[in-house]
Scaffold this motif. Structure first.
Motif, PDB file in Angstrom:
ATOM      1  N   GLU A  89      43.972  69.759 -15.400  1.00  0.00           N
ATOM      2  CA  GLU A  89      44.111  70.895 -16.133  1.00  0.00           C
ATOM      3  C   GLU A  89      43.265  72.171 -15.716  1.00  0.00           C
ATOM      4  OE1 GLU A  89      44.387  70.797 -20.176  1.00  0.00           O
ATOM      5  OE2 GLU A  89      46.078  69.130 -20.334  1.00  0.00           O
ATOM      6  N   GLU A  90      41.990  71.830 -15.598  1.00  0.00           N
ATOM      7  CA  GLU A  90      41.012  72.884 -15.076  1.00  0.00           C
ATOM      8  C   GLU A  90      40.749  73.176 -13.721  1.00  0.00           C
ATOM      9  OE1 GLU A  90      40.255  74.755 -17.670  1.00  0.00           O
ATOM     10  OE2 GLU A  90      41.111  73.579 -19.145  1.00  0.00           O
ATOM     11  N   ILE A  91      41.352  72.509 -12.873  1.00  0.00           N
ATOM     12  CA  ILE A  91      41.132  72.741 -11.298  1.00  0.00           C
ATOM     13  C   ILE A  91      42.381  73.591 -10.645  1.00  0.00           C
ATOM     14  CG2 ILE A  91      40.668  71.815  -9.122  1.00  0.00           C
ATOM     15  CD1 ILE A  91      38.384  71.423 -11.002  1.00  0.00           C
ATOM     16  N   PRO A  92      42.272  74.451  -9.922  1.00  0.00           N
ATOM     17  CA  PRO A  92      43.344  75.388  -9.323  1.00  0.00           C
ATOM     18  C   PRO A  92      44.289  74.378  -8.518  1.00  0.00           C
ATOM     19  CG  PRO A  92      41.437  76.303  -8.948  1.00  0.00           C
ATOM     20  CD  PRO A  92      41.022  75.141  -9.475  1.00  0.00           C
ATOM     21  N   VAL A 117      40.461  67.236  -2.878  1.00  0.00           N
ATOM     22  CA  VAL A 117      40.873  67.810  -1.735  1.00  0.00           C
ATOM     23  C   VAL A 117      41.275  69.351  -1.926  1.00  0.00           C
ATOM     24  CG1 VAL A 117      41.963  67.848   0.738  1.00  0.00           C
ATOM     25  CG2 VAL A 117      41.500  65.492  -0.752  1.00  0.00           C
ATOM     26  N   GLY A 118      40.400  70.246  -1.587  1.00  0.00           N
ATOM     27  CA  GLY A 118      40.557  71.771  -1.190  1.00  0.00           C
ATOM     28  C   GLY A 118      40.976  72.166  -0.327  1.00  0.00           C
ATOM     29  N   ASN A 202      25.156  66.441  -3.970  1.00  0.00           N
ATOM     30  CA  ASN A 202      25.202  67.445  -5.106  1.00  0.00           C
ATOM     31  C   ASN A 202      25.023  66.570  -6.371  1.00  0.00           C
ATOM     32  OD1 ASN A 202      25.645  69.337  -3.050  1.00  0.00           O
ATOM     33  ND2 ASN A 202      27.875  69.141  -2.998  1.00  0.00           N
ATOM     34  N   PHE A 203      24.145  67.199  -7.099  1.00  0.00           N
ATOM     35  CA  PHE A 203      23.883  66.476  -8.471  1.00  0.00           C
ATOM     36  C   PHE A 203      24.536  67.750  -9.470  1.00  0.00           C
ATOM     37  CE2 PHE A 203      21.120  63.994  -6.019  1.00  0.00           C
ATOM     38  CZ  PHE A 203      21.300  62.657  -6.187  1.00  0.00           C
ATOM     39  N   VAL A 204      25.245  67.335 -10.234  1.00  0.00           N
ATOM     40  CA  VAL A 204      25.901  68.536 -11.165  1.00  0.00           C
ATOM     41  C   VAL A 204      25.851  67.909 -12.608  1.00  0.00           C
ATOM     42  CG1 VAL A 204      27.858  69.652 -11.779  1.00  0.00           C
ATOM     43  CG2 VAL A 204      27.440  69.359  -9.596  1.00  0.00           C
ATOM     44  N   ASP A 205      24.991  68.475 -13.368  1.00  0.00           N
ATOM     45  CA  ASP A 205      24.606  68.107 -14.709  1.00  0.00           C
ATOM     46  C   ASP A 205      24.921  69.275 -15.676  1.00  0.00           C
ATOM     47  OD1 ASP A 205      22.393  69.464 -14.504  1.00  0.00           O
ATOM     48  OD2 ASP A 205      21.173  68.102 -14.506  1.00  0.00           O
ATOM     49  N   LYS A 206      24.294  68.921 -16.956  1.00  0.00           N
ATOM     50  CA  LYS A 206      24.632  69.843 -18.125  1.00  0.00           C
ATOM     51  C   LYS A 206      24.117  71.244 -17.613  1.00  0.00           C
ATOM     52  CE  LYS A 206      24.210  69.815 -23.048  1.00  0.00           C
ATOM     53  NZ  LYS A 206      23.443  68.967 -24.128  1.00  0.00           N
ATOM     54  N   ARG A 207      22.976  71.423 -16.596  1.00  0.00           N
ATOM     55  CA  ARG A 207      22.564  72.656 -16.228  1.00  0.00           C
ATOM     56  C   ARG A 207      23.479  73.213 -15.462  1.00  0.00           C
ATOM     57  NH1 ARG A 207      17.214  69.626 -14.897  1.00  0.00           N
ATOM     58  NH2 ARG A 207      18.515  68.407 -14.041  1.00  0.00           N
ATOM     59  N   ASN A 208      24.378  72.741 -14.727  1.00  0.00           N
ATOM     60  CA  ASN A 208      24.977  73.354 -13.641  1.00  0.00           C
ATOM     61  C   ASN A 208      26.311  73.257 -13.418  1.00  0.00           C
ATOM     62  OD1 ASN A 208      24.487  71.208 -12.368  1.00  0.00           O
ATOM     63  ND2 ASN A 208      23.962  71.642 -10.444  1.00  0.00           N
ATOM     64  N   HIS A 213      32.092  74.478 -11.724  1.00  0.00           N
ATOM     65  CA  HIS A 213      33.373  74.424 -12.019  1.00  0.00           C
ATOM     66  C   HIS A 213      33.943  75.863 -11.591  1.00  0.00           C
ATOM     67  CE1 HIS A 213      36.776  75.009 -15.116  1.00  0.00           C
ATOM     68  NE2 HIS A 213      37.336  74.491 -14.150  1.00  0.00           N
ATOM     69  N   MET A 214      33.227  76.714 -11.813  1.00  0.00           N
ATOM     70  CA  MET A 214      33.648  77.977 -11.418  1.00  0.00           C
ATOM     71  C   MET A 214      33.673  78.449  -9.995  1.00  0.00           C
ATOM     72  SD  MET A 214      34.304  79.461 -14.243  1.00  0.00           S
ATOM     73  CE  MET A 214      35.100  80.983 -13.634  1.00  0.00           C
ATOM     74  N   ARG A 215      32.944  77.754  -9.196  1.00  0.00           N
ATOM     75  CA  ARG A 215      33.052  77.842  -7.639  1.00  0.00           C
ATOM     76  C   ARG A 215      34.501  77.382  -7.564  1.00  0.00           C
ATOM     77  NH1 ARG A 215      27.679  76.291  -7.437  1.00  0.00           N
ATOM     78  NH2 ARG A 215      28.453  74.001  -6.717  1.00  0.00           N
TER      79      ARG A 215
END
Length: 260
Positions: A89-92, A117-118, A202-208, A213-215
């Motif tokens: 739902e939240e990915i284009p 896959v983008g 790439n480590f994605v956690d609560k901070r980033n 997601h916005m990228r």
């Protein structure tokens, strides 16, 4: 919404004809959007947009688990899977999602985690649930949750990520000029404390997490031919288990997911 092309070993419309269904999806989504009236709730949020996404998600599940003539025996947990729902739902819709796909590797079935896959990237993702602070244990094959009362320990997600990379990188080689592989471990509700890690992960956690997601949300590029070719090739090595319908569907409507 991302295009959900494969779950587990379930039969998918996309593996039957990727090019037809990816363009049909866009037309159906636009037509369905026009049919939803948007109201504003007390909190100022758009009510029928949430409903629209939830409805479209359930309909995408149909496409990812059945065709006109075949149907797979689906574990109902996927209909309630919040991680799957978020990624869909939240990915284009210029992204294609493989969720826990089972691929045939040297004649053996291998279950992977998430492949997104983008237009310019192939994101290999291991998603970690739960809260706390994840750190590498003394035995580097495991991660420990340092803030958990029970001192939870799990097999290192790096091992699963490296396995995915070893399988996918050969298939991605012909497209390396257009599609780069990104290895990502995501823990949206926790912290990852691996500041000295040398691997290209790439480590994605609560901070980033929101930044990550916005990228993706702001990726402006349309679906590209090399992207579709790569997706088609991965679908071609997917394992599929299904049964023929007792009463095959007669046709497909381009105006609605319903009944197809």
């Amino acid at each position: 919404m991302a295009q959900l092309v494969k779950i587990q070993d379930y039969v998918s419309r996309y593996e039957k004809n990727l090019y037809h269904y990816q363009s049909l999806f866009m037309r159906i989504k636009e037509n369905r959007r026009k049919g939803f009236k948007t109201d504003i709730g007390e909190d100022g949020r758009k009510l029928l947009q949430k409903e629209f996404r939830e409805t479209l998600f359930q309909n995408q599940m149909k496409w990812a688990t059945s065709t006109v003539r075949e149907v797979s025996n689906v574990d109902q947990k996927y209909n309630r899977d919040q991680q799957l729902q978020f990624l869909t739902e939240e990915i284009p819709d210029n992204y294609f999602l493989f969720y826990e796909p089972v691929l045939r590797v040297k004649s053996a079935p291998v279950e992977l985690d998430v492949i997104l896959v983008g237009p310019a990237t192939i994101s290999l993702i291991v998603w970690m649930k739960g809260e706390g602070i994840w750190q590498e244990a003394e035995n580097k094959r495991f991660w420990k949750n340092g803030s958990s009362e029970q001192k939870e320990t799990r097999l290192s997600p790096v091992i699963r990520l490296e396995r995915m990379n070893s399988i996918i990188k050969g298939w991605a080689e012909p497209y390396k000029e257009q599609l780069s592989i990104q290895q990502t471990i995501i823990a949206p509700n926790a912290f990852i404390d691996l500041s000295n890690d040398w691997r290209k992960i790439n480590f994605v956690d609560k901070r980033n997490f929101k930044e990550w997601h916005m990228r993706i949300v702001n990726e402006p590029a349309p679906v590209k031919s090399q992207q579709l070719k790569f997706v088609s090739e991965i679908l071609s090595i997917g394992v599929t288990n299904s049964l023929y319908r007792k009463d095959p569907l007669q046709n497909e409507s381009e105006l609605s997911f319903e009944g197809i």
